[in-house]
Design a protein around this motif. Structure first.
Motif, PDB file in Angstrom:
ATOM      1  N   LEU A  77       0.828  -1.213   0.000  1.00  0.00           N
ATOM      2  CA  LEU A  77       0.000   0.000   0.000  1.00  0.00           C
ATOM      3  C   LEU A  77       0.859   1.258   0.000  1.00  0.00           C
ATOM      4  O   LEU A  77       0.545   2.245  -0.687  1.00  0.00           O
ATOM      5  CB  LEU A  77      -0.921  -0.017   1.226  1.00  0.00           C
ATOM      6  N   THR A 107      -7.907  -2.835  -0.187  1.00  0.00           N
ATOM      7  CA  THR A 107      -6.746  -2.971   0.699  1.00  0.00           C
ATOM      8  C   THR A 107      -6.790  -4.341   1.364  1.00  0.00           C
ATOM      9  O   THR A 107      -7.802  -4.722   1.953  1.00  0.00           O
ATOM     10  CB  THR A 107      -6.742  -1.868   1.779  1.00  0.00           C
ATOM     11  N   LYS A 109      -5.171  -6.627   4.235  1.00  0.00           N
ATOM     12  CA  LYS A 109      -4.373  -6.550   5.466  1.00  0.00           C
ATOM     13  C   LYS A 109      -3.864  -7.935   5.822  1.00  0.00           C
ATOM     14  O   LYS A 109      -4.639  -8.888   5.919  1.00  0.00           O
ATOM     15  CB  LYS A 109      -5.215  -5.979   6.604  1.00  0.00           C
ATOM     16  N   GLU A 114       0.115  -4.077   4.777  1.00  0.00           N
ATOM     17  CA  GLU A 114      -1.041  -3.786   3.943  1.00  0.00           C
ATOM     18  C   GLU A 114      -0.632  -3.714   2.472  1.00  0.00           C
ATOM     19  O   GLU A 114       0.422  -3.166   2.138  1.00  0.00           O
ATOM     20  CB  GLU A 114      -1.688  -2.475   4.383  1.00  0.00           C
ATOM     21  N   TRP A 115      -1.508  -4.240   1.624  1.00  0.00           N
ATOM     22  CA  TRP A 115      -1.239  -4.300   0.192  1.00  0.00           C
ATOM     23  C   TRP A 115      -2.505  -3.920  -0.563  1.00  0.00           C
ATOM     24  O   TRP A 115      -3.613  -4.047  -0.041  1.00  0.00           O
ATOM     25  CB  TRP A 115      -0.838  -5.725  -0.227  1.00  0.00           C
ATOM     26  N   VAL A 116      -2.334  -3.467  -1.785  1.00  0.00           N
ATOM     27  CA  VAL A 116      -3.515  -3.297  -2.635  1.00  0.00           C
ATOM     28  C   VAL A 116      -3.800  -4.658  -3.271  1.00  0.00           C
ATOM     29  O   VAL A 116      -2.883  -5.467  -3.497  1.00  0.00           O
ATOM     30  CB  VAL A 116      -3.310  -2.220  -3.720  1.00  0.00           C
TER      31      VAL A 116
END
Length: 261
Positions: A77, A107, A109, A114-116
Motif C-alpha cells: 500500500l 486494501t 491486510k 497492507e497491500w492493494v
C-alpha cells in the motif's frame, strides 16, 4: 445445486476377458478421482463391463464446479500511491493486469503489512466443458498392456471402438472421444439384438441393455452363472452335488458372455 446422473459407455469389439474386469475398475477409479480433483461433487460411482463395452455410471453428479473467489495481491500500500494520493505506475500496472481501474482496488491486510489487491468471482466450469478432457485423460491412464489402432486413424485403444455414449441426465454431452462423436446409442447382443439401442437417460442404461439381451452388470451376470451351475448340478446329479469354482475362471467366463444361458 443442480445434479443428475452421468453415463459413459465405450462400445468396442470383443475385449480381452482376462483383463476386462481390471480395465473396467480402473476406468471407474480414474473417473471418480478426476471428478474429485475437479471439485465436482457426486454420491457414488459404478462400473459396467461386458465383452463389448465398458461403462461408468456416476450418481447425482453436480452440473458445475462451485464458484470461487480469487484474491490477487499487488504492490504494498505504501508503494501504491504517491504523496498526493495518485496511483504509482506499479499500482496502475497491477490494476491494468486485473482489467480494472486503480480506484477499484481494495486494501488487503496481512500480518506482513497492507497491500492493494483485487478479489474476483470466477464461475465454475460445467461438466459439459470438463467431461470430454476428463474422460480422455482417464482412458489414457488405463492399464492397457498393448494398444491397437483401427483403420488408418491414429487413435489407439485396447480394441477398435464403435461408439461412445455420454449422457448427463437425459442430455448428450457433445464431444469426440476415441475418434467417435458422442451419442445416446449403443448396440445390444451381437446376435440376439444387433441393431442400435437408444438410451433415453443415464439411469436407464442397464434396463435398456436388458431389452437387447445384455446384462451389463458384471456382478449380476456372475451371480446368474453361479445359480445356473447350482441348478444344473441339482437337476442332473443331486441336491448334494457341489461345484468346484475357480474364481479367476468364473470371472473369465463372466467376461466372455453378455447374456448367459
Amino acid at each position: 445445486m443442480t445434479v443428475a446422473d452421468l453415463l459413459i459407455e465405450i462400445h468396442t469389439e470383443e475385449l480381452p476377458p482376462k483383463s476386462l474386469l481390471k480395465l473396467a475398475k480402473a476406468f471407474e477409479e480414474q473417473i471418480g478421482e478426476r471428478l474429485r480433483k475437479a471439485q465436482l461433487s457426486f454420491s457414488g460411482t459404478k462400473f459396467y463391463a461386458t465383452p463389448r463395452r465398458m461403462a461408468v455410471y456416476v450418481k447425482a453428479l453436480a452440473k458445475a464446479q462451485p464458484d470461487q473467489v480469487i484474491e490477487r495481491k499487488g504492490p504494498a500500500l505504501a508503494a501504491a500511491f504517491d504523496a498526493s494520493g495518485k496511483p504509482t505506475p506499479a499500482c496502475s500496472g497491477f490494476a491494468r493486469s486485473c482489467g480494472i481501474e486503480p480506484s477499484e482496488l481494495i486494501t488487503l491486510k496481512t500480518p506482513q503489512g497492507e497491500w492493494v489487491g483485487y478479489k474476483q468471482k470466477v464461475e465454475g466450469s460445467t461438466i459439459f466443458a470438463l467431461m470430454p478432457d476428463l474422460i480422455e485423460q482417464s482412458l489414457q491412464q488405463l492399464p492397457i498392456a498393448k494398444r491397437m489402432r483401427c483403420g488408418s486413424g491414429s487413435t489407439e485403444f485396447v480394441r477398435p471402438v464403435h461408439a461412445v455414449t455420454l449422457l448427463y441426465g437425459n442430455e448428450v454431452i457433445p464431444a469426440t472421444i476415441l475418434n467417435c462423436k458422442t451419442d445416446r446409442k449403443t448396440r445390444g447382443h451381437r446376435f440376439h439384438a444387433p441393431n442400435w439401442l437408444t438410451i433415453p437417460g443415464a439411469n436407464e442404461y442397464a434396463d435398456v441393455l436388458k431389452t437387447g439381451f445384455v446384462v451389463a452388470d458384471f456382478a449380476e451376470r456372475k451371480e446368474h452363472i453361479q445359480q445356473a451351475i447350482q441348478h444344473t448340478l441339482a437337476t442332473t446329479l443331486s441336491q448334494a452335488a457341489q461345484p468346484i469354482l475357480i474364481s479367476a475362471l468364473l470371472d473369465e467366463v463372466t467376461n466372455l458372455v453378455e447374456w448367459p444361458v
